[in-house]
Scaffold this active site. Structure first.
Site, short mmCIF file in Angstrom:
data_model
loop_
_atom_site.label_atom_id
_atom_site.label_comp_id
_atom_site.label_asym_id
_atom_site.label_seq_id
_atom_site.Cartn_x
_atom_site.Cartn_y
_atom_site.Cartn_z
N HIS A 55 43.18 37.10 41.05
CA HIS A 55 43.79 36.89 39.74
C HIS A 55 44.98 35.96 39.90
O HIS A 55 45.59 35.88 40.97
CB HIS A 55 44.26 38.22 39.16
N GLU A 57 48.03 36.18 38.94
CA GLU A 57 49.26 36.85 39.37
C GLU A 57 49.26 37.12 40.87
O GLU A 57 50.25 36.89 41.56
CB GLU A 57 49.45 38.18 38.63
N CYS A 85 46.67 43.23 34.49
CA CYS A 85 45.85 44.42 34.68
C CYS A 85 46.58 45.39 35.61
O CYS A 85 47.65 45.07 36.14
CB CYS A 85 44.49 44.04 35.27
N CYS A 88 47.33 43.91 39.18
CA CYS A 88 48.43 42.94 39.19
C CYS A 88 49.77 43.62 38.91
O CYS A 88 50.78 43.28 39.54
CB CYS A 88 48.14 41.83 38.20
#
Length: 168
Positions: A55, A57, A85, A88
């Site tokens: 992801h 992040e 999410c 993260c």
């Protein structure tokens, strides 16, 4: 940080989100800033890298740790185009990010207040300050148009494959 600074850094995250989209990924971008200076950036890459953890992040936090030679990212602000999410958000708590600024809320998997609020969990040893909704319309529209296009493409594939079947 001022509103103008938040807008500026969110615009930088949006550029990364657009790069993710151009690469066939869900358009999410992130930048990590300290003292109004860019430390690291990331864009979604789970599809292309075959990595569910890639992801925006996470990639941004990993890069920052390498640059700063420290896994603790004290006094930093993470700007991300979509509410993080749980994975993260957990990484942000563990890395001691000071503040999160996100664009679009995620009512399905958001862990900064929409579904869960892991960043303000008083049982954790660190809490992250959260500012949501910065450039929410722009961030949300980028995601919405991406998923509209994906649904349209899938529908066209189904129609095309039905037409191929009828031709036989």
């Amino acid at each position: 940080m001022t509103v103008q600074q938040d807008d500026y850094w969110m615009q930088q995250a949006l550029l990364l989100a657009k790069a993710a989209e151009a690469a066939g990924e869900v358009p999410v971008g992130a930048v990590l800033v300290r003292d109004n200076q860019l430390i690291a950036s990331g864009r979604n890459q789970p599809i292309g890298s075959h990595d569910p953890c890639a992801h925006a992040e996470i990639l941004c936090l990993r890069q920052a740790g390498q640059i700063l030679q420290n896994y603790r990212l004290l006094d930093t602000t993470l700007y991300v185009t979509l509410e993080p999410c749980a994975m993260c958000a957990g990484a942000m708590v563990h890395s001691r990010v000071g503040r999160l600024v996100y664009g679009a809320a995620d009512p399905k998997t958001g862990a900064a207040g929409s579904v869960l609020d892991l960043l303000q969990q008083p049982l954790f040893n660190h809490q992250v300050l959260v500012t949501g909704g910065v450039m929410a319309a722009e961030c949300g529209e980028l995601l919405s148009s991406f998923f509209r296009r994906r649904r349209r493409e899938k529908k066209q594939l189904r129609v095309s494959s039905c037409n191929d079947y009828d031709a036989d």
